[in-house]
Design an enzyme around this catalytic site. Structure first.
Site, PDB file in Angstrom:
ATOM      1  N   ARG A  51     -14.968  54.258  48.606  1.00 17.77           N
ATOM      2  CA  ARG A  51     -13.984  55.354  48.575  1.00 17.77           C
ATOM      3  C   ARG A  51     -13.733  55.793  47.130  1.00 17.77           C
ATOM      4  NH1 ARG A  51      -8.836  53.922  48.868  1.00 17.77           N
ATOM      5  NH2 ARG A  51      -9.159  52.516  50.622  1.00 17.77           N
ATOM      6  N   TYR A 109     -12.417  83.646  50.303  1.00 15.12           N
ATOM      7  CA  TYR A 109     -12.863  82.891  51.471  1.00 15.12           C
ATOM      8  C   TYR A 109     -11.662  82.643  52.403  1.00 15.12           C
ATOM      9  CZ  TYR A 109     -14.647  79.064  54.275  1.00 15.12           C
ATOM     10  OH  TYR A 109     -15.009  78.278  55.325  1.00 15.12           O
ATOM     11  N   ASP A 181     -13.963  79.986  42.064  1.00 19.18           N
ATOM     12  CA  ASP A 181     -14.809  79.551  43.177  1.00 19.18           C
ATOM     13  C   ASP A 181     -16.183  80.166  42.953  1.00 19.18           C
ATOM     14  OD1 ASP A 181     -16.224  79.275  45.582  1.00 19.18           O
ATOM     15  OD2 ASP A 181     -14.389  79.268  46.787  1.00 19.18           O
ATOM     16  N   LYS A 206     -23.170  75.399  50.916  1.00 20.85           N
ATOM     17  CA  LYS A 206     -23.875  76.675  50.890  1.00 20.85           C
ATOM     18  C   LYS A 206     -25.156  76.577  50.050  1.00 20.85           C
ATOM     19  CE  LYS A 206     -20.171  77.614  53.194  1.00 20.85           C
ATOM     20  NZ  LYS A 206     -18.967  78.193  52.648  1.00 20.85           N
TER      21      LYS A 206
HETATM   22  C1  LIG Z   1     -17.604  77.967  52.699  1.00 14.83           C
HETATM   23  C2  LIG Z   1     -16.768  78.276  51.528  1.00 14.83           C
HETATM   24  C3  LIG Z   1     -15.697  77.458  51.169  1.00 14.83           C
HETATM   25  C4  LIG Z   1     -15.304  76.243  51.992  1.00 14.83           C
HETATM   26  O1  LIG Z   1     -16.303  75.297  51.973  1.00 14.83           O
HETATM   27  P1  LIG Z   1     -16.593  74.285  53.202  1.00 14.83           P
HETATM   28  O2  LIG Z   1     -17.703  73.466  52.670  1.00 14.83           O
HETATM   29  O3  LIG Z   1     -16.941  75.105  54.389  1.00 14.83           O
HETATM   30  O4  LIG Z   1     -15.338  73.519  53.407  1.00 14.83           O
HETATM   31  C5  LIG Z   1     -14.965  77.795  50.037  1.00 14.83           C
HETATM   32  N1  LIG Z   1     -15.257  78.886  49.313  1.00 14.83           N
HETATM   33  C6  LIG Z   1     -16.271  79.705  49.638  1.00 14.83           C
HETATM   34  C7  LIG Z   1     -16.562  80.897  48.805  1.00 14.83           C
HETATM   35  C8  LIG Z   1     -17.055  79.434  50.760  1.00 14.83           C
HETATM   36  O5  LIG Z   1     -18.051  80.257  51.091  1.00 14.83           O
END
Ligand SMILES: *Cc1c(COP(=O)(O)O)cnc(C)c1O
Length: 388
Positions: A51, A109, A181, A206
């Site tokens: 952890r 998002y 982000d 992604k």
């Molecule tokens: C998908 C996404 C998130 C969240 O990520 P997860 O891995 O689905 O929890 C945050 N910001 C952006 C721009 C995203 O495309």
């Protein structure tokens, strides 16, 4: 020490990383161990319990930090787990009941917005959403207690581009942290920390993973206090990425550079084809020279990415496209080798009330494409037969 280029780093990892493994294995071992033996009382191998720290995850965290040009990197279960951990780390040393103002991109998002408006609010984050592509909007949204500016650039799903360096300078001047982000572009195309941002968050699910087979999330920073707090949060709440998933991320990142090149190349060709289709009524893509974000994108990113949003002529066309695509999948998410098409109105932005969605431009005729790495001619043909 040789400073390797980013495409080499993607393959080899951090240059000074010394694997514990002495077998000569080229692939990163998966340390599928919950706990680690101590040599003697008061001594540790550096690993005690997964952890807190796990060798496979440790390698991944160092790798992503090196790609982002960061001193510290943290890997979480998913992007939203990363964002939640970051929120916890920000409030950890603050007084109970304190309220912090967050200025946020309105092109965000959907899950981040849901977090901020529900749990985030209870944690003391008061959020103002504004079009951060104009610094004057950020300035107008500022309050006495503004502590954070959170931008997503390009935004989601309208692809609005925020000038990171300019926003970073303003954030510094008001004593706020700039969080970016960077999911849509990855460190291969855009490096927010080098442009002055304090913290980068990204969904590793992604492009970093790239294969639509694992969830992951990252935070990278050079802010020591935030890093220390993130360590405490990881230890206390246990949302760090497991060993096997960490391995998959390291594996995916090996091809990040070549994938991103192909993603970008395919996206430009698809935009070209969409422009010629009479049923396509507008394209949102920072790589279009007439788009508002074009010049800033050229300045701050190495490519435009492969996220394209476009308006079609009617809801009937939307329905036909989503039903008839063959090579392309109708699915949420983005950034994988497979091309996906998403309908923001009922998927990513379903929590935003319709009226508000329409004001923002997330209408019932907007579609979002995450262009993969298939042959562009097959993708164009598929889109054309589907759009009609
Ligand atoms: C998908 C996404 C998130 C969240 O990520 P997860 O891995 O689905 O929890 C945050 N910001 C952006 C721009 C995203 O495309």
């Amino acid at each position: 020490m040789t400073a390797y280029k980013i495409d080499t780093l993607c393959v080899t990892g951090k240059p000074d990383y010394e694997a514990n493994d002495k077998t000569g294995a080229i692939a990163l071992p998966i340390y599928q161990s919950a706990t680690f033996a101590h040599p003697e009382l008061g001594k540790s191998t550096g690993y005690d319990y997964s952890r807190l720290k796990n060798p496979t995850r440790d390698h991944l965290e160092k790798l992503v930090a090196s790609l982002d040009g960061a001193e510290f990197g943290f890997a979480f279960n998913c992007g939203l787990a990363a964002i939640t951990a970051l929120a916890d780390a920000i409030i950890l040393n603050e007084k109970k009941g304190q309220v912090f103002h967050v200025i946020c991109s309105d092109d965000l998002y959907g899950g981040t917005e849901r977090f901020l408006n529900t749990i985030g609010q209870k944690l003391g984050f008061e959020t103002s959403y504004t079009d951060t592509s104009e610094l004057s909007n950020i300035k107008a949204a500022k309050k006495e207690n503004t502590k954070i500016i959170f931008v997503e650039t390009p935004g989601n799903p309208l692809m609005k581009v925020t000038d990171i360096a300019l926003t970073a300078e303003y954030a510094r001047s008001i004593g706020a942290l700039l969080i970016v982000d960077n999911t849509f572009l990855t460190p291969y195309l855009q490096q927010p920390l080098s442009l002055g941002a304090d913290i980068v968050v990204q969904s590793g699910t992604k492009f970093l993973c790239g294969h639509n087979d694992t969830l992951a999330g990252f935070i990278t920073t050079n802010n020591k206090k935030i890093a220390e707090n993130l360590e405490i949060i990881t230890k206390t709440t246990g949302s760090a990425l497991p060993a096997f998933d960490s391995f998959l991320l390291v594996r995916g990142i090996k091809t990040l550079a070549v994938r991103m090149e192909r993603h970008c190349e395919n996206a430009l060709k698809i935009v070209d084809a969409l422009q010629k289709n009479p049923r396509v009524k507008g394209i949102l893509f920072p790589g279009l020279p007439q788009s508002k974000g074009y010049e800033i994108s050229k300045k701050q990113a190495k490519g435009f990415g492969s996220m394209i949003s476009f308006y079609v002529d009617s809801v009937e066309t939307v329905e036909r496209v989503l039903k008839s695509v063959k090579v392309i999948h109708f699915a949420e998410s983005l950034g994988g080798v497979d091309t996906l098409i998403t309908y923001p109105a009922t998927q990513t932005h379903v929590d935003v009330p319709e009226e508000e969605r329409n004001v923002r431009g997330i209408t019932n005729t907007l579609l979002r494409l995450s262009v993969g790495i298939e042959n562009s001619e097959d993708l164009i043909q598929d889109l054309e037969q589907a759009i009609g």
